[in-house]
Write a protein that holds these residues in place. Structure first.
Motif, PDB file in Angstrom:
ATOM      1  N   SER A   6       0.826  -1.207   0.000  1.00 42.13           N
ATOM      2  CA  SER A   6       0.000   0.000   0.000  1.00 42.13           C
ATOM      3  C   SER A   6       0.858   1.254   0.000  1.00 42.13           C
ATOM      4  O   SER A   6       0.532   2.247  -0.658  1.00 42.13           O
ATOM      5  N   LEU A   7       1.964   1.227   0.739  1.00 42.38           N
ATOM      6  CA  LEU A   7       2.869   2.372   0.750  1.00 42.38           C
ATOM      7  C   LEU A   7       3.463   2.588  -0.638  1.00 42.38           C
ATOM      8  O   LEU A   7       3.598   3.723  -1.101  1.00 42.38           O
ATOM      9  N   HIS A   8       3.808   1.508  -1.313  1.00 41.65           N
ATOM     10  CA  HIS A   8       4.338   1.614  -2.680  1.00 41.65           C
ATOM     11  C   HIS A   8       3.308   2.265  -3.598  1.00 41.65           C
ATOM     12  O   HIS A   8       3.635   3.146  -4.402  1.00 41.65           O
ATOM     13  N   ARG A   9       2.057   1.868  -3.466  1.00 43.81           N
ATOM     14  CA  ARG A   9       1.006   2.458  -4.299  1.00 43.81           C
ATOM     15  C   ARG A   9       0.833   3.936  -3.982  1.00 43.81           C
ATOM     16  O   ARG A   9       0.609   4.761  -4.858  1.00 43.81           O
ATOM     17  N   PHE A  10       0.942   4.276  -2.693  1.00 40.20           N
ATOM     18  CA  PHE A  10       0.807   5.676  -2.290  1.00 40.20           C
ATOM     19  C   PHE A  10       1.878   6.522  -2.963  1.00 40.20           C
ATOM     20  O   PHE A  10       1.623   7.603  -3.473  1.00 40.20           O
ATOM     21  N   ASN A  11       3.113   6.018  -2.975  1.00 44.50           N
ATOM     22  CA  ASN A  11       4.227   6.769  -3.548  1.00 44.50           C
ATOM     23  C   ASN A  11       4.073   6.966  -5.049  1.00 44.50           C
ATOM     24  O   ASN A  11       4.645   7.877  -5.617  1.00 44.50           O
ATOM     25  N   ASN A  12       3.315   6.074  -5.704  1.00 43.91           N
ATOM     26  CA  ASN A  12       3.216   6.125  -7.160  1.00 43.91           C
ATOM     27  C   ASN A  12       1.831   6.513  -7.658  1.00 43.91           C
ATOM     28  O   ASN A  12       1.556   6.388  -8.834  1.00 43.91           O
ATOM     29  N   PHE A  13       0.982   7.046  -6.775  1.00 40.81           N
ATOM     30  CA  PHE A  13      -0.401   7.225  -7.207  1.00 40.81           C
ATOM     31  C   PHE A  13      -0.556   8.306  -8.266  1.00 40.81           C
ATOM     32  O   PHE A  13      -1.482   8.284  -9.050  1.00 40.81           O
ATOM     33  N   GLU A  14       0.368   9.285  -8.342  1.00 32.71           N
ATOM     34  CA  GLU A  14       0.178  10.352  -9.293  1.00 32.71           C
ATOM     35  C   GLU A  14       0.757  10.046 -10.668  1.00 32.71           C
ATOM     36  O   GLU A  14       0.592  10.802 -11.594  1.00 32.71           O
ATOM     37  N   ARG A  15       1.459   8.948 -10.802  1.00 31.58           N
ATOM     38  CA  ARG A  15       2.079   8.616 -12.086  1.00 31.58           C
ATOM     39  C   ARG A  15       1.069   7.878 -12.968  1.00 31.58           C
ATOM     40  O   ARG A  15       1.066   6.662 -13.057  1.00 31.58           O
ATOM     41  N   LEU A  16       0.225   8.643 -13.586  1.00 31.48           N
ATOM     42  CA  LEU A  16      -0.858   8.061 -14.376  1.00 31.48           C
ATOM     43  C   LEU A  16      -0.431   7.860 -15.824  1.00 31.48           C
ATOM     44  O   LEU A  16       0.272   8.699 -16.396  1.00 31.48           O
ATOM     45  N   GLU A  17      -0.879   6.768 -16.411  1.00 31.42           N
ATOM     46  CA  GLU A  17      -0.674   6.511 -17.838  1.00 31.42           C
ATOM     47  C   GLU A  17      -2.024   6.713 -18.522  1.00 31.42           C
ATOM     48  O   GLU A  17      -2.837   5.801 -18.630  1.00 31.42           O
ATOM     49  N   ILE A  18      -2.239   7.938 -18.951  1.00 29.38           N
ATOM     50  CA  ILE A  18      -3.557   8.347 -19.430  1.00 29.38           C
ATOM     51  C   ILE A  18      -3.770   7.960 -20.893  1.00 29.38           C
ATOM     52  O   ILE A  18      -2.916   8.202 -21.747  1.00 29.38           O
ATOM     53  N   LYS A  19      -4.918   7.345 -21.146  1.00 30.74           N
ATOM     54  CA  LYS A  19      -5.363   7.055 -22.507  1.00 30.74           C
ATOM     55  C   LYS A  19      -6.872   7.291 -22.585  1.00 30.74           C
ATOM     56  O   LYS A  19      -7.571   7.201 -21.585  1.00 30.74           O
ATOM     57  N   LYS A  20      -7.336   7.555 -23.779  1.00 32.65           N
ATOM     58  CA  LYS A  20      -8.764   7.764 -23.976  1.00 32.65           C
ATOM     59  C   LYS A  20      -9.437   6.404 -24.138  1.00 32.65           C
ATOM     60  O   LYS A  20      -9.140   5.674 -25.093  1.00 32.65           O
ATOM     61  N   GLU A  21     -10.314   6.047 -23.201  1.00 32.29           N
ATOM     62  CA  GLU A  21     -10.905   4.710 -23.205  1.00 32.29           C
ATOM     63  C   GLU A  21     -12.358   4.741 -22.758  1.00 32.29           C
ATOM     64  O   GLU A  21     -12.803   5.662 -22.078  1.00 32.29           O
ATOM     65  N   ASP A  22     -13.063   3.689 -23.144  1.00 30.26           N
ATOM     66  CA  ASP A  22     -14.421   3.448 -22.667  1.00 30.26           C
ATOM     67  C   ASP A  22     -14.319   2.830 -21.273  1.00 30.26           C
ATOM     68  O   ASP A  22     -13.656   1.805 -21.090  1.00 30.26           O
ATOM     69  N   PRO A  28     -25.459   2.193 -19.860  1.00 25.97           N
ATOM     70  CA  PRO A  28     -26.112   2.778 -21.037  1.00 25.97           C
ATOM     71  C   PRO A  28     -25.154   2.977 -22.206  1.00 25.97           C
ATOM     72  O   PRO A  28     -23.933   3.088 -22.022  1.00 25.97           O
ATOM     73  N   GLU A  29     -25.704   3.042 -23.407  1.00 22.33           N
ATOM     74  CA  GLU A  29     -24.895   3.172 -24.615  1.00 22.33           C
ATOM     75  C   GLU A  29     -24.236   4.546 -24.743  1.00 22.33           C
ATOM     76  O   GLU A  29     -23.196   4.683 -25.369  1.00 22.33           O
ATOM     77  N   GLU A  30     -24.844   5.592 -24.154  1.00 18.15           N
ATOM     78  CA  GLU A  30     -24.384   6.955 -24.421  1.00 18.15           C
ATOM     79  C   GLU A  30     -23.186   7.388 -23.573  1.00 18.15           C
ATOM     80  O   GLU A  30     -22.861   8.570 -23.506  1.00 18.15           O
ATOM     81  N   ILE A  31     -22.515   6.461 -22.917  1.00 15.97           N
ATOM     82  CA  ILE A  31     -21.351   6.827 -22.107  1.00 15.97           C
ATOM     83  C   ILE A  31     -20.171   7.184 -23.022  1.00 15.97           C
ATOM     84  O   ILE A  31     -19.707   6.344 -23.790  1.00 15.97           O
ATOM     85  N   PRO A  32     -19.657   8.415 -22.957  1.00 12.12           N
ATOM     86  CA  PRO A  32     -18.536   8.806 -23.830  1.00 12.12           C
ATOM     87  C   PRO A  32     -17.208   8.276 -23.298  1.00 12.12           C
ATOM     88  O   PRO A  32     -17.090   7.933 -22.118  1.00 12.12           O
ATOM     89  N   PRO A  33     -16.182   8.198 -24.145  1.00 14.71           N
ATOM     90  CA  PRO A  33     -14.853   7.770 -23.668  1.00 14.71           C
ATOM     91  C   PRO A  33     -14.252   8.806 -22.721  1.00 14.71           C
ATOM     92  O   PRO A  33     -14.566   9.999 -22.800  1.00 14.71           O
ATOM     93  N   LEU A  34     -13.374   8.343 -21.831  1.00 14.58           N
ATOM     94  CA  LEU A  34     -12.742   9.204 -20.833  1.00 14.58           C
ATOM     95  C   LEU A  34     -11.234   9.105 -20.945  1.00 14.58           C
ATOM     96  O   LEU A  34     -10.696   8.099 -21.409  1.00 14.58           O
ATOM     97  N   ARG A  35     -10.549  10.140 -20.479  1.00 13.03           N
ATOM     98  CA  ARG A  35      -9.082  10.113 -20.401  1.00 13.03           C
ATOM     99  C   ARG A  35      -8.711   9.544 -19.036  1.00 13.03           C
ATOM    100  O   ARG A  35      -8.808  10.235 -18.023  1.00 13.03           O
ATOM    101  N   ILE A  36      -8.291   8.268 -19.019  1.00 15.74           N
ATOM    102  CA  ILE A  36      -8.096   7.565 -17.750  1.00 15.74           C
ATOM    103  C   ILE A  36      -6.837   6.701 -17.769  1.00 15.74           C
ATOM    104  O   ILE A  36      -6.305   6.381 -18.823  1.00 15.74           O
ATOM    105  N   ASP A  37      -6.394   6.343 -16.573  1.00 14.01           N
ATOM    106  CA  ASP A  37      -5.409   5.283 -16.391  1.00 14.01           C
ATOM    107  C   ASP A  37      -6.211   4.026 -16.063  1.00 14.01           C
ATOM    108  O   ASP A  37      -6.689   3.864 -14.945  1.00 14.01           O
ATOM    109  N   ARG A  38      -6.367   3.163 -17.052  1.00 13.41           N
ATOM    110  CA  ARG A  38      -7.228   1.987 -16.918  1.00 13.41           C
ATOM    111  C   ARG A  38      -6.806   1.102 -15.745  1.00 13.41           C
ATOM    112  O   ARG A  38      -7.644   0.628 -14.978  1.00 13.41           O
ATOM    113  N   ARG A  39      -5.503   0.878 -15.596  1.00 14.82           N
ATOM    114  CA  ARG A  39      -5.023  -0.040 -14.564  1.00 14.82           C
ATOM    115  C   ARG A  39      -5.323   0.487 -13.152  1.00 14.82           C
ATOM    116  O   ARG A  39      -5.766  -0.250 -12.282  1.00 14.82           O
TER     117      ARG A  39
END
Length: 362
Positions: A195-211, A239-250
């Motif tokens: 959990s501490l490791h995740r805390f240290n790396n939480f801001e390092r996002l790999e952003i992609k546009k995804e459903d 619902p079908e009308e959900i647009p894609p988002l800029r997210i870190d999927r993992r």
């Protein structure tokens, strides 16, 4: 008094030259019809007049070019940020505002006004503030972590001493149970360190546009067997009308998995979990609506007193929980410029709501 419409165009240019920001005006062919001294200095241009330059030759940024085309097509003002780098000078973060103006100068129409503001210092101060906040949080987390690991190590040490002094000498048959206890303590310490490791790396996002929906579906598939064992039914509505988002999927999958596991654990035997998504098209300056993900259960619920603490580090309602799961979930969502909230009623269940923005020009 002379009407504004009859003022000589030279006066307009004088006004633009006095602006504290870099400004250019484009003609119908997207050529730089006029630029002020600040723009010329920023982009290394010579004094005008001279051969008109295409704006994409001066600013070869594809996102910028697309933004100009969009404004020219529909007339709506747009803005963006991009990094401008000049050899020997360095990098600047520029905020760009592009507008189509109903102005005709000497027979030239359909002009586009573009203003550039250097926000490098603002972004630097924001980064400093984030780093300061994170440093303070790290100090608090380290103190809590030291306390929790200290408790586990004390238990580990005393159990080992007991085995050494009492049971090994007498070859007590119950030594296996004590070893199991040691293993449990080690596992808890391992969870804390992960959990501490995740805390240290939480801001390092790999952003992609995804459903977002396939991400949720794959996460549900991971916990379906555990839900079946407890006779928990999972109901979804995507619902079908959900647009894609800029997210870190993992990272968002980690968040969904944590919330779903908590929901299953909150249900004794037999119950229901629902996962819904919805889209709100409410548009503002920095987003084009928002997507909401709701994860609810018919479990034991959370008291009002505990509900206000559940997102704090090391607060846990589980006997063997380390209390970082929900804290990290909220950090992940907030790093996506979203919100994670909870509502609950004892004996009836809980609902966790994630709201994520649909980014403009994302």
């Amino acid at each position: 008094m002379t009407e504004l419409n009859h003022i000589d165009p030279i006066v307009y240019k004088d006004i633009v030259e006095l602006s504290p920001h870099a400004i250019i005006i484009l003609n119908e062919r997207k050529e730089i019809f006029f630029c002020n001294a600040i723009f010329r200095s920023l982009f290394g241009l010579s004094m005008m007049p001279g051969p008109l330059k295409s704006v994409v030759d001066v600013i070869p940024d594809r996102d910028f070019a697309r933004l100009v085309e969009e404004v020219d097509a529909d007339g709506f003002k747009r803005e963006m940020e991009f990094i401008h780098e000049r050899e020997g000078i360095g990098k600047n973060i520029l905020k760009v505002i592009v507008s189509k103006i109903p102005l005709t100068v000497r027979g030239i129409g359909n002009l586009i006004l573009i203003a550039f503001e250097d926000i490098s210092e603002i972004r630097r101060l924001e980064v400093e503030a984030i780093n300061t906040e994170k440093s303070e949080a790290m100090v608090e987390l380290a103190q809590c972590l030291a306390h929790e690991i200290g408790n586990l190590l004390y238990s580990l040490k005393t159990t080992l001493q007991f085995i050494k002094e009492e049971k090994i000498a007498r070859m007590d048959g119950d030594i296996e149970g004590d070893v199991d206890s040691l293993i449990d303590n080690v596992n808890q310490m391992d969870d804390l360190l992960v959990s501490l490791h995740r805390f240290n790396n939480f801001e390092r996002l790999e952003i992609k546009k995804e459903d977002i929906r396939p991400v949720i579906k794959r996460t549900i598939a991971l916990i379906e067997k555990g839900a079946e064992k407890k006779q928990v039914v999972i109901v979804t509505d995507f619902p079908e009308e959900i647009p894609p988002l800029r997210i870190d999927r993992r990272k968002l999958a980690q968040c969904f998995l944590n919330l779903l596991k908590n929901a299953i654990e909150a249900i004794s035997d037999g119950g229901r979990i629902w996962v819904n998504t919805s889209f709100s098209p409410e548009i503002s300056e920095d987003k084009e609506g928002s997507v909401t993900i709701e994860i609810g259960d018919t479990g034991s619920g959370i008291s009002k007193g505990d509900l206000q603490h559940i997102f704090k580090p090391f607060f846990s309602l589980k006997k063997e929980g380390h209390g970082l799961g929900l804290y990290l979930c909220r950090q992940i969502v907030e790093r996506h410029n979203g919100k994670l909230t909870a509502r609950s009623e004892e004996g009836k269940g809980s609902v966790f709501t994630i709201t994520l923005p649909v980014k403009e020009n994302g």
